[in-house]
Design an enzyme around this catalytic site. Structure first.
Site, PDB file in Angstrom:
ATOM      1  N   ARG A   1       0.807  -1.087  -0.185  1.00 34.66           N
ATOM      2  CA  ARG A   1       0.033  -0.084  -0.149  1.00 34.66           C
ATOM      3  C   ARG A   1       0.892   1.166  -0.184  1.00 34.66           C
ATOM      4  O   ARG A   1       1.942   1.321   0.563  1.00 34.66           O
ATOM      5  CB  ARG A   1      -0.861  -0.076   1.340  1.00 34.66           C
ATOM      6  CG  ARG A   1      -1.786  -1.284   1.264  1.00 34.66           C
ATOM      7  CD  ARG A   1      -2.162  -1.053   2.702  1.00 34.66           C
ATOM      8  NE  ARG A   1      -3.133  -2.369   2.951  1.00 34.66           N
ATOM      9  CZ  ARG A   1      -2.373  -3.590   3.284  1.00 34.66           C
ATOM     10  NH1 ARG A   1      -1.295  -3.872   3.527  1.00 34.66           N
ATOM     11  NH2 ARG A   1      -3.358  -4.628   3.483  1.00 34.66           N
TER      12      ARG A   1
ATOM     13  N   ARG B   1     -20.933 -17.179  -5.929  1.00 38.62           N
ATOM     14  CA  ARG B   1     -21.351 -16.263  -6.719  1.00 38.62           C
ATOM     15  C   ARG B   1     -20.951 -15.007  -6.380  1.00 38.62           C
ATOM     16  O   ARG B   1     -20.518 -14.061  -7.144  1.00 38.62           O
ATOM     17  CB  ARG B   1     -22.815 -15.852  -6.355  1.00 38.62           C
ATOM     18  CG  ARG B   1     -23.312 -15.293  -5.204  1.00 38.62           C
ATOM     19  CD  ARG B   1     -25.038 -15.329  -4.823  1.00 38.62           C
ATOM     20  NE  ARG B   1     -25.415 -14.577  -6.085  1.00 38.62           N
ATOM     21  CZ  ARG B   1     -26.657 -14.334  -6.049  1.00 38.62           C
ATOM     22  NH1 ARG B   1     -27.542 -14.984  -5.590  1.00 38.62           N
ATOM     23  NH2 ARG B   1     -27.009 -13.840  -7.391  1.00 38.62           N
TER      24      ARG B   1
ATOM     25  N   ASP C   1     -30.248 -13.384 -10.107  1.00 36.29           N
ATOM     26  CA  ASP C   1     -30.677 -14.606  -9.688  1.00 36.29           C
ATOM     27  C   ASP C   1     -31.254 -15.248 -11.165  1.00 36.29           C
ATOM     28  O   ASP C   1     -31.663 -14.283 -11.894  1.00 36.29           O
ATOM     29  CB  ASP C   1     -31.873 -14.755  -8.624  1.00 36.29           C
ATOM     30  CG  ASP C   1     -31.287 -14.898  -7.452  1.00 36.29           C
ATOM     31  OD1 ASP C   1     -29.838 -14.963  -7.238  1.00 36.29           O
ATOM     32  OD2 ASP C   1     -32.066 -14.364  -6.423  1.00 36.29           O
ATOM     33  N   GLU C   2     -31.457 -16.541 -11.394  1.00 35.35           N
ATOM     34  CA  GLU C   2     -32.101 -17.153 -12.531  1.00 35.35           C
ATOM     35  C   GLU C   2     -33.376 -16.600 -12.946  1.00 35.35           C
ATOM     36  O   GLU C   2     -33.748 -16.728 -13.969  1.00 35.35           O
ATOM     37  CB  GLU C   2     -31.822 -18.617 -12.608  1.00 35.35           C
ATOM     38  CG  GLU C   2     -32.487 -19.351 -11.504  1.00 35.35           C
ATOM     39  CD  GLU C   2     -32.117 -20.812 -11.622  1.00 35.35           C
ATOM     40  OE1 GLU C   2     -31.481 -21.212 -12.572  1.00 35.35           O
ATOM     41  OE2 GLU C   2     -32.878 -21.469 -10.579  1.00 35.35           O
ATOM     42  N   ASP C   3     -33.980 -16.537 -11.879  1.00 30.57           N
ATOM     43  CA  ASP C   3     -35.493 -16.123 -12.160  1.00 30.57           C
ATOM     44  C   ASP C   3     -35.753 -14.744 -11.867  1.00 30.57           C
ATOM     45  O   ASP C   3     -37.022 -14.286 -11.901  1.00 30.57           O
ATOM     46  CB  ASP C   3     -36.469 -16.966 -11.030  1.00 30.57           C
ATOM     47  CG  ASP C   3     -36.018 -16.578  -9.595  1.00 30.57           C
ATOM     48  OD1 ASP C   3     -35.084 -15.870  -9.462  1.00 30.57           O
ATOM     49  OD2 ASP C   3     -36.894 -16.937  -8.492  1.00 30.57           O
TER      50      ASP C   3
ATOM     51  N   GLU D   1     -25.766 -15.502   1.856  1.00 27.87           N
ATOM     52  CA  GLU D   1     -24.377 -14.948   1.292  1.00 27.87           C
ATOM     53  C   GLU D   1     -24.715 -13.294   0.819  1.00 27.87           C
ATOM     54  O   GLU D   1     -23.879 -12.669   1.002  1.00 27.87           O
ATOM     55  CB  GLU D   1     -24.342 -15.585  -0.074  1.00 27.87           C
ATOM     56  CG  GLU D   1     -25.178 -15.405  -1.325  1.00 27.87           C
ATOM     57  CD  GLU D   1     -26.644 -16.298  -1.123  1.00 27.87           C
ATOM     58  OE1 GLU D   1     -27.476 -16.355  -2.086  1.00 27.87           O
ATOM     59  OE2 GLU D   1     -26.705 -17.087  -0.082  1.00 27.87           O
ATOM     60  N   ASP D   2     -26.092 -12.985   0.580  1.00 30.75           N
ATOM     61  CA  ASP D   2     -26.389 -11.695   0.285  1.00 30.75           C
ATOM     62  C   ASP D   2     -26.370 -10.557   1.648  1.00 30.75           C
ATOM     63  O   ASP D   2     -25.889  -9.633   1.520  1.00 30.75           O
ATOM     64  CB  ASP D   2     -27.855 -11.693  -0.216  1.00 30.75           C
ATOM     65  CG  ASP D   2     -28.982 -12.129   0.988  1.00 30.75           C
ATOM     66  OD1 ASP D   2     -28.627 -13.057   1.742  1.00 30.75           O
ATOM     67  OD2 ASP D   2     -30.149 -12.016   0.458  1.00 30.75           O
TER      68      ASP D   2
ATOM     69  N   ARG E   1     -31.371 -17.020   8.735  1.00 31.17           N
ATOM     70  CA  ARG E   1     -30.785 -15.598   8.304  1.00 31.17           C
ATOM     71  C   ARG E   1     -30.646 -14.723   9.592  1.00 31.17           C
ATOM     72  O   ARG E   1     -29.750 -14.050   9.516  1.00 31.17           O
ATOM     73  CB  ARG E   1     -31.826 -15.030   7.284  1.00 31.17           C
ATOM     74  CG  ARG E   1     -31.903 -15.762   5.985  1.00 31.17           C
ATOM     75  CD  ARG E   1     -32.981 -15.102   4.910  1.00 31.17           C
ATOM     76  NE  ARG E   1     -32.626 -13.745   4.560  1.00 31.17           N
ATOM     77  CZ  ARG E   1     -31.756 -13.610   3.613  1.00 31.17           C
ATOM     78  NH1 ARG E   1     -31.064 -14.636   2.909  1.00 31.17           N
ATOM     79  NH2 ARG E   1     -31.466 -12.303   3.162  1.00 31.17           N
TER      80      ARG E   1
END
Length: 741
Positions: free
Chosen positions: A435, A543, A559-561, A633-634, A696
């Site tokens: 750094r 992800r 997401d896939e949907d 994870e979110d 959660r």
């Protein structure tokens, strides 16, 4: 006659010169003194306060010694130091074995802690230091992997009169087969020496070991080898710590009191001269300088004529009230050079005014202290009031803001103090990937800037504004797929078409996380941008792991949907380019509240650097929890980004409005809950399962415990397109599709 007069005049002139020489000490010497004093005054910003012109009538020179607290000469101190530390000339190049650290690149920087012996007494502060190392990403239980070694024996308090003092250190450390004369060892110390001189003697030979020491003297500090750390109390928090007291951009910057100090004064011994003189600047109005001699067992036997008066005045003011309401705080030396007042002042945004000659300030290798403190001189105490009065409001505000940045980045917890120490050593070992000063001295601080990602400032999102740099004009879409591909009408197929039509889309990566093998390329629809299918290794955290195939700064996580329009993607990306350090998400409407502090990452923009932080900064234990529960994870990503920015995410407008879940359990969801695209309130979604919510909530508690505080920041902010929902012609609106039902 003329010649005679000439000789008489010459004789008179010679006599005058002789008289002047003997009477005035020599004209040339006097002129030389004047010139020397003039140069010294130019070089020194403060005048010599021992001149009678600057002394009040009640001040006595014997109280205000020019070399306070010690009768030793600099040569005597150097000789004493050399006798204590035979390797006082050590530097990284001469007393450190780099080969132990470079076996696996920067991944080879590992720290080993010697196991504690049975019935070993360890102080609370040292226990916190060892715990911080053991919980860091650098800890190893295998000494063969170690680059750095830390003793299990408590070395913090080396005062022989202290109950924490550990005897026979030389014999004990020589029995360690890995000691190797201290090479590649790091020794932590807060207190050294004992009454009356409090030298820097640790009571054992440290050999070639590095010192991470409080109250280090600049004469004894080995630049680029030792590390000066702050003096902290046993109550200093292990993790997190309290936030600084400064409200952002506080105006006006001045407080009720200009300058304050409240603390002990010593009647005899080292450090007594400095604190005994502090009463001279006290006026009881805008300058409050209070001392008490009521400490120690025999204080009454040694009290002087001022003690009773000082003790009465001392009780009139509350210390916390003074801290909250003072612009500048005096930080005079105590028995040793460091003081607890230093960290207290930093947290309170009370600009420290240091009176500790020769103190090597904490982490001086990397921190630019002239932007956060005012360094005074113990010999020039009476000039401190006029000096601080001359500081302008803009400068005061800048100083106070920097104290908060440094406090929260490096000093608010033992964890941060220890990790900063390790990171400084790591940068020395791998100096080619380290750094720079800007990274250490600007938000979010050096601990959150990983040079393995990049050493260029323009590659980090939080430096864009200061550098006048704009993020790239393209993004990479990362779609998390968990369902087998069985039909061309699946939601992921439509999502691919929508995203690929965006003029800002550079590439699409499908993170295949299904139990079945990924379909061949011919099974996917043709599209105008490159499509890559990557094995997600069936891990929920995959992800957010660092992917070398991501070439753009912006990442669109999907997401896939997810159900979106191309215009929604375009608008959200333009919003992200204005706030690249934060997460951007579509604001899925909830009827409970407009307040939020976390967003789902099923449809969100963020900078790719957060992928790298997620992979290399967070501990494996947190990622393992996410993979084990296939959840959270979110939440973990939101915790991470908020910890870096101290800012909330940003919602943007979206077309669809989603209904609340009919399940009765949803009323217990916290205010940060939002719904992912495609969620229609059916019982098949995970939100309808109470166990999903319980997991959660457990994740939130676990993450907050690791960070040491709750980093999430609440917000009610949402960004809409211009004329969004306004009663004007749709033809005048840029994002027309967003208002269609």
């Amino acid at each position: 006659m003329q010649a005679r007069k000439k000789y008489v005049l010459l004789g008179l002139c010679a006599c005058c010169w002789v008289l002047l020489f003997y009477w005035g000490g020599g004209v040339q010497l006097r002129v030389l003194r004047l010139l020397t004093r003039h140069r010294a005054d130019v070089a020194r910003p403060w005048p010599n306060w021992t001149d009678r012109a600057f002394l009040p009538r009640y001040a006595h020179l014997e109280e205000l010694q020019t070399n306070p607290g010690t009768s030793e000469s600099p040569r005597q101190r150097r000789q004493a130091w050399s006798a204590i530390y035979k390797d006082s000339r050590c530097r990284m190049e001469t007393c450190f074995d780099f080969t132990r650290c470079r076996r696996r690149g920067r991944e080879g920087f590992r720290v080993y802690i010697y196991p504690s012996e049975k019935n070993e007494r360890v102080s609370e502060s040292y226990r916190k230091i060892l715990a911080s190392i053991a919980e860091s990403r650098y800890y190893t239980t295998d000494p063969r992997e170690a680059c750095l070694f830390v003793l299990g024996i408590d070395t913090l308090d080396r005062d022989q009169l202290s109950g924490q003092f550990v005897a026979n250190m030389d014999d004990r450390i020589r029995g360690y087969p890995l000691w190797n004369d201290g090479r590649n060892h790091l020794i932590f110390n807060l207190y050294s020496g004992t009454w009356p001189n409090y030298t820097e003697d640790l009571g054992f030979n440290i050999g070639q070991a590095m010192l991470a020491k409080a109250s280090l003297n600049t004469e004894h500090f080995r630049p680029g080898f030792d590390i000066s750390i702050p003096l902290f109390s046993k109550d200093h928090p292990q993790k997190g710590g309290e936030r600084g007291w400064l409200v952002r951009n506080t105006v006006p910057p001045r407080r009720k009191y200009l300058l304050m100090f409240k603390g002990k004064r010593y009647l005899t011994g080292i450090g007594s001269d400095t604190r005994n003189a502090l009463h001279h600047i006290h006026n009881g109005k805008d300058i409050v300088s209070l001392t008490t001699c009521r400490h120690g067992k025999d204080w009454e036997k040694h009290k002087d004529a001022r003690c009773d008066h000082d003790n009465l005045e001392y009780e009139r003011f509350d210390y916390q009230e003074l801290l909250h309401n003072s612009t500048f705080c005096l930080v005079p030396r105590g028995r040793r050079l460091g003081s607890f007042r230093f960290l207290e002042s930093l947290q309170a945004a009370c600009v420290p005014v240091l009176l500790s000659n020769g103190w090597e300030l904490p982490f001086s290798d990397v921190i630019q202290w002239n932007h956060a403190v005012i360094e005074g001189d113990e010999r020039l105490l009476l000039q401190v009031p006029s000096t601080v009065r001359a500081v302008g409001n803009a400068r005061i505000l800048a100083l106070r803001q920097r104290t908060q940045m440094l406090w929260e980045a490096y000093f608010s917890s033992v964890d941060k103090i220890v990790l900063t120490t390790l990171e400084i050593i790591k940068d020395r070992v791998f100096s080619h990937v380290s750094r720079n000063k800007y990274m250490w001295n600007s938000l979010p601080g050096g601990l959150l800037v990983l040079p393995e990602y990049s050493t260029h400032l323009a590659h980090f999102p939080f430096y864009y504004l200061g550098l006048g740099v704009s993020p790239g004009q393209e993004f990479t879409a990362v779609i998390h797929a968990v369902s087998p591909l069985v039909s061309q009408s699946q939601p992921i197929m439509k999502l691919l078409q929508v995203v690929s039509k965006s003029k800002y889309c550079s590439q699409i990566i499908i993170l295949w996380n299904s139990e079945k093998p990924a379909p061949v390329r011919s099974k996917w629809p043709p599209m105008p941008v490159p499509l890559t299918v990557t094995d997600g290794r069936r891990k929920t955290t995959s992800r957010f792991l660092s992917h070398v195939s991501i070439e753009t700064e912006a990442v669109l996580s999907l997401d896939e949907d997810t159900v979106l329009l191309t215009s929604e993607v375009n608008f959200a990306f333009l919003v992200w380019r204005s706030f690249p350090e934060r997460i951007r998400v579509w604001g899925y409407t909830s009827k409970w509240t407009n307040d939020y502090s976390i967003v789902l990452t099923g449809a969100a923009f963020y900078h790719r650097y957060y992928h790298f932080l997620f992979s290399h900064y967070l501990p494996q234990s947190l990622r393992a929890l996410v993979d084990r529960t296939a959840n959270c994870e979110d939440i973990l990503m939101n915790f991470l980004v908020s910890a870096v920015t101290h800012l909330p995410p940003i919602k943007v407008a979206q077309r669809k409005q989603y209904k609340e879940l009919p399940s009765p359990q949803v009323t217990n969801l916290p205010t940060f809950t939002t719904f992912p695209p495609g969620c229609k309130g059916t019982k098949s979604v995970p939100w309808a399962n109470p166990e999903h919510f319980n997991q959660r909530q457990e994740c939130v508690n676990t993450f907050a415990n690791w960070f040491g505080y709750m980093p999430l920041v609440h917000s009610q902010f949402r960004l809409d397109p211009v004329l969004f929902k306004d009663h004007v012609s749709v033809l005048r609106k840029k994002y027309k599709d967003l208002e269609k039902a």
